[in-house]
Design a protein around this motif. Structure first.
Motif, PDB file in Angstrom:
ATOM      1  N   VAL A  51       0.852  -1.191   0.000  1.00  0.00           N
ATOM      2  CA  VAL A  51       0.000   0.000   0.000  1.00  0.00           C
ATOM      3  C   VAL A  51       0.885   1.237   0.000  1.00  0.00           C
ATOM      4  O   VAL A  51       1.868   1.308   0.746  1.00  0.00           O
ATOM      5  CB  VAL A  51      -0.908   0.003   1.241  1.00  0.00           C
ATOM      6  N   ASN A  52       0.546   2.220  -0.844  1.00  0.00           N
ATOM      7  CA  ASN A  52       1.350   3.446  -0.829  1.00  0.00           C
ATOM      8  C   ASN A  52       1.342   4.064   0.566  1.00  0.00           C
ATOM      9  O   ASN A  52       0.313   4.080   1.255  1.00  0.00           O
ATOM     10  CB  ASN A  52       0.882   4.454  -1.870  1.00  0.00           C
ATOM     11  N   LYS A  53       2.495   4.535   1.003  1.00  0.00           N
ATOM     12  CA  LYS A  53       2.565   5.229   2.279  1.00  0.00           C
ATOM     13  C   LYS A  53       1.725   6.512   2.206  1.00  0.00           C
ATOM     14  O   LYS A  53       1.460   7.027   1.111  1.00  0.00           O
ATOM     15  CB  LYS A  53       4.018   5.582   2.613  1.00  0.00           C
ATOM     16  N   PRO A  54       1.287   7.039   3.352  1.00  0.00           N
ATOM     17  CA  PRO A  54       0.591   8.329   3.317  1.00  0.00           C
ATOM     18  C   PRO A  54       1.389   9.338   2.503  1.00  0.00           C
ATOM     19  O   PRO A  54       2.615   9.431   2.632  1.00  0.00           O
ATOM     20  CB  PRO A  54       0.521   8.718   4.798  1.00  0.00           C
ATOM     21  N   SER A  55       0.703  10.061   1.651  1.00  0.00           N
ATOM     22  CA  SER A  55       1.378  10.896   0.658  1.00  0.00           C
ATOM     23  C   SER A  55       2.390  11.842   1.285  1.00  0.00           C
ATOM     24  O   SER A  55       3.496  12.044   0.746  1.00  0.00           O
ATOM     25  CB  SER A  55       0.342  11.674  -0.151  1.00  0.00           C
ATOM     26  N   TRP A  56       2.051  12.431   2.442  1.00  0.00           N
ATOM     27  CA  TRP A  56       2.960  13.391   3.059  1.00  0.00           C
ATOM     28  C   TRP A  56       4.216  12.719   3.605  1.00  0.00           C
ATOM     29  O   TRP A  56       5.234  13.360   3.763  1.00  0.00           O
ATOM     30  CB  TRP A  56       2.239  14.212   4.109  1.00  0.00           C
ATOM     31  N   GLY A  59       6.766  12.987   0.982  1.00  0.00           N
ATOM     32  CA  GLY A  59       7.101  14.347   0.569  1.00  0.00           C
ATOM     33  C   GLY A  59       6.090  14.998  -0.339  1.00  0.00           C
ATOM     34  O   GLY A  59       6.388  16.036  -0.962  1.00  0.00           O
ATOM     35  N   VAL A  60       4.882  14.441  -0.434  1.00  0.00           N
ATOM     36  CA  VAL A  60       3.850  14.989  -1.315  1.00  0.00           C
ATOM     37  C   VAL A  60       2.837  15.761  -0.481  1.00  0.00           C
ATOM     38  O   VAL A  60       2.130  15.192   0.346  1.00  0.00           O
ATOM     39  CB  VAL A  60       3.137  13.861  -2.092  1.00  0.00           C
ATOM     40  N   ARG A  69       0.061  11.428  -7.844  1.00  0.00           N
ATOM     41  CA  ARG A  69       0.711  10.487  -8.758  1.00  0.00           C
ATOM     42  C   ARG A  69       2.141  10.163  -8.319  1.00  0.00           C
ATOM     43  O   ARG A  69       2.609   9.029  -8.514  1.00  0.00           O
ATOM     44  CB  ARG A  69       0.733  11.036 -10.188  1.00  0.00           C
ATOM     45  N   ALA A  70       2.838  11.118  -7.738  1.00  0.00           N
ATOM     46  CA  ALA A  70       4.215  10.865  -7.322  1.00  0.00           C
ATOM     47  C   ALA A  70       4.279   9.726  -6.308  1.00  0.00           C
ATOM     48  O   ALA A  70       5.127   8.837  -6.386  1.00  0.00           O
ATOM     49  CB  ALA A  70       4.844  12.133  -6.754  1.00  0.00           C
ATOM     50  N   ALA A  71       3.354   9.736  -5.327  1.00  0.00           N
ATOM     51  CA  ALA A  71       3.305   8.661  -4.337  1.00  0.00           C
ATOM     52  C   ALA A  71       2.917   7.341  -4.981  1.00  0.00           C
ATOM     53  O   ALA A  71       3.448   6.278  -4.625  1.00  0.00           O
ATOM     54  CB  ALA A  71       2.318   9.020  -3.229  1.00  0.00           C
ATOM     55  N   PHE A  72       2.010   7.386  -5.930  1.00  0.00           N
ATOM     56  CA  PHE A  72       1.584   6.157  -6.597  1.00  0.00           C
ATOM     57  C   PHE A  72       2.716   5.570  -7.445  1.00  0.00           C
ATOM     58  O   PHE A  72       2.946   4.355  -7.439  1.00  0.00           O
ATOM     59  CB  PHE A  72       0.366   6.436  -7.470  1.00  0.00           C
ATOM     60  N   GLU A  73       3.420   6.423  -8.162  1.00  0.00           N
ATOM     61  CA  GLU A  73       4.507   5.936  -9.018  1.00  0.00           C
ATOM     62  C   GLU A  73       5.636   5.327  -8.179  1.00  0.00           C
ATOM     63  O   GLU A  73       6.235   4.311  -8.561  1.00  0.00           O
ATOM     64  CB  GLU A  73       5.046   7.068  -9.890  1.00  0.00           C
ATOM     65  N   THR A  74       5.936   5.947  -7.046  1.00  0.00           N
ATOM     66  CA  THR A  74       6.942   5.374  -6.145  1.00  0.00           C
ATOM     67  C   THR A  74       6.535   3.974  -5.717  1.00  0.00           C
ATOM     68  O   THR A  74       7.365   3.047  -5.667  1.00  0.00           O
ATOM     69  CB  THR A  74       7.112   6.272  -4.903  1.00  0.00           C
ATOM     70  N   GLY A  95      -4.194   4.600  -2.980  1.00  0.00           N
ATOM     71  CA  GLY A  95      -5.294   5.427  -2.517  1.00  0.00           C
ATOM     72  C   GLY A  95      -4.820   6.596  -1.684  1.00  0.00           C
ATOM     73  O   GLY A  95      -3.645   6.977  -1.720  1.00  0.00           O
ATOM     74  N   VAL A  96      -5.749   7.156  -0.931  1.00  0.00           N
ATOM     75  CA  VAL A  96      -5.506   8.351  -0.130  1.00  0.00           C
ATOM     76  C   VAL A  96      -5.759   7.994   1.331  1.00  0.00           C
ATOM     77  O   VAL A  96      -6.863   7.566   1.690  1.00  0.00           O
ATOM     78  CB  VAL A  96      -6.426   9.505  -0.570  1.00  0.00           C
ATOM     79  N   HIS A  97      -4.746   8.160   2.151  1.00  0.00           N
ATOM     80  CA  HIS A  97      -4.890   7.817   3.567  1.00  0.00           C
ATOM     81  C   HIS A  97      -5.912   8.758   4.211  1.00  0.00           C
ATOM     82  O   HIS A  97      -5.854   9.979   4.030  1.00  0.00           O
ATOM     83  CB  HIS A  97      -3.542   7.950   4.280  1.00  0.00           C
ATOM     84  N   PRO A  98      -6.871   8.195   4.968  1.00  0.00           N
ATOM     85  CA  PRO A  98      -7.920   9.060   5.542  1.00  0.00           C
ATOM     86  C   PRO A  98      -7.407  10.078   6.540  1.00  0.00           C
ATOM     87  O   PRO A  98      -8.077  11.088   6.791  1.00  0.00           O
ATOM     88  CB  PRO A  98      -8.870   8.060   6.200  1.00  0.00           C
ATOM     89  N   GLY A  99      -6.225   9.833   7.123  1.00  0.00           N
ATOM     90  CA  GLY A  99      -5.660  10.817   8.037  1.00  0.00           C
ATOM     91  C   GLY A  99      -5.276  12.122   7.362  1.00  0.00           C
ATOM     92  O   GLY A  99      -5.049  13.128   8.043  1.00  0.00           O
ATOM     93  N   LEU A 100      -5.219  12.113   6.027  1.00  0.00           N
ATOM     94  CA  LEU A 100      -4.888  13.343   5.313  1.00  0.00           C
ATOM     95  C   LEU A 100      -5.912  14.442   5.598  1.00  0.00           C
ATOM     96  O   LEU A 100      -5.566  15.632   5.579  1.00  0.00           O
ATOM     97  CB  LEU A 100      -4.805  13.068   3.809  1.00  0.00           C
ATOM     98  N   VAL A 101      -7.153  14.047   5.869  1.00  0.00           N
ATOM     99  CA  VAL A 101      -8.179  15.072   6.096  1.00  0.00           C
ATOM    100  C   VAL A 101      -7.792  15.991   7.248  1.00  0.00           C
ATOM    101  O   VAL A 101      -7.990  17.219   7.186  1.00  0.00           O
ATOM    102  CB  VAL A 101      -9.561  14.416   6.334  1.00  0.00           C
TER     103      VAL A 101
END
Length: 292
Positions: A51-56, A59-60, A69-74, A95-101
């Motif tokens: 699973v992609n790590k939380p985007s932040w 570094g996104v 896309r940068a997180a997905f491509e990684t 996907g998008v981690h819900p903690g981003l909200v």
């Protein structure tokens, strides 16, 4: 059925027996990356859902859905490298981690509606990768901690959008949610969106869950509870691959070790369910046919 024989180098000789970790993260730059995959494989692990790590954490800081896309491509890159080291293969879950909200609302000045729009847009980008066959499933959910009502409502709206996308693209949706043994309401939302509830996976689940398919953390008591329940389940570590949190959650060797232990305890049928039958039913993947 007894445990598989183990060679002196620690590797399993249980050829033809898939061992899947349903949810972990790999960080090729800051974390252990392929060393963690090698640990998993050395102990008999064969398949991974990464699973992609939380985007932040990568570094996104997204302002636009395309920024994800940068997180997905990684994640796609690290999955390809992991597959080269496994007897089976790895698949990406995006996907998008819900903690981003909370990061958007509390730290970056978004209102809940703006956060909802950005996060749903990120899921729509992730769904593009599912549509073209580069990703297996989507990841969404809602905060596992208390938030304001408007943030909770926005998070539920994002999750329901994930279910719509899962139905549109015929894929499973993994969820990060609060701890619960009853998520039948969430499963009903998926059903309303056209996604079969068993294709909703509750990541970081305990041994008992009504509604979605539980992806059970590899705590021994939780695994025994899941085996006793006789219902479909998956197994995971939620390995975070973060050098700042070296002891967080569970290490990559845990699923193979727990598989061996469950067999020793007489739960070979449940093991086959968790690593062959349920992955096929939920994700449409063939963990036996992809060995070797």
């Amino acid at each position: 059925m007894g445990p598989p024989p183990v060679r002196r180098d620690g590797m399993s000789d249980d050829i033809g027996q898939p061992v899947l970790d349903d949810h972990l993260h790999l960080d090729p730059e800051r974390g252990r990356g392929m060393d963690a995959v090698d640990d998993f494989a050395r102990l008999g692990g064969t398949h991974l859902l990464v699973v992609n790590k939380p985007s932040w954490h990568l570094g996104v800081e997204a302002d636009d859905p395309d920024d994800f896309r940068a997180a997905f491509e990684t994640t796609l890159d690290v999955v390809a490298d992991a597959s080269d080291r496994l007897e089976g293969r790895a698949w990406p879950v995006l996907g998008v981690h819900p903690g981003l909200v909370s990061r958007l609302v509390d730290d970056r000045g978004f209102d809940p509606a703006e956060a909802r729009e950005l996060m749903a847009g990120g899921l729509e980008v992730a769904a593009e990768y599912v549509a073209d066959g580069r990703a297996l499933a989507l990841k969404s959910g809602r905060p596992h901690y208390e938030v304001a009502d408007a943030v909770w409502d926005a998070s539920n709206a994002v999750m329901r959008r994930a279910f719509e996308l899962g139905a549109d693209h015929d894929c499973a949706v993994q969820l990060h949610t609060e701890a619960s043994e009853d998520l039948r309401e969430v499963a009903a939302w998926a059903d309303d969106a056209g996604l079969e509830p068993h294709r909703v996976v509750k990541h970081y689940a305990a041994g008992r869950l009504a509604g979605p398919t539980p992806s059970v953390m590899c705590d021994k008591d939780d695994l025994l509870t899941a085996c006793a329940a006789g219902e479909p389940f998956l197994m995971e570590t939620d390995f975070v691959d973060d050098p700042d949190r070296p002891g967080a959650v569970m290490g990559p060797k845990t699923v193979p070790r727990r598989v061996r232990w469950l067999r020793e305890e007489g739960h070979a049928e449940a093991v086959r369910g968790a690593h062959v039958d349920t992955p096929e039913r939920v994700y449409g993947i063939d963990t036996v046919g992809t060995l070797g």
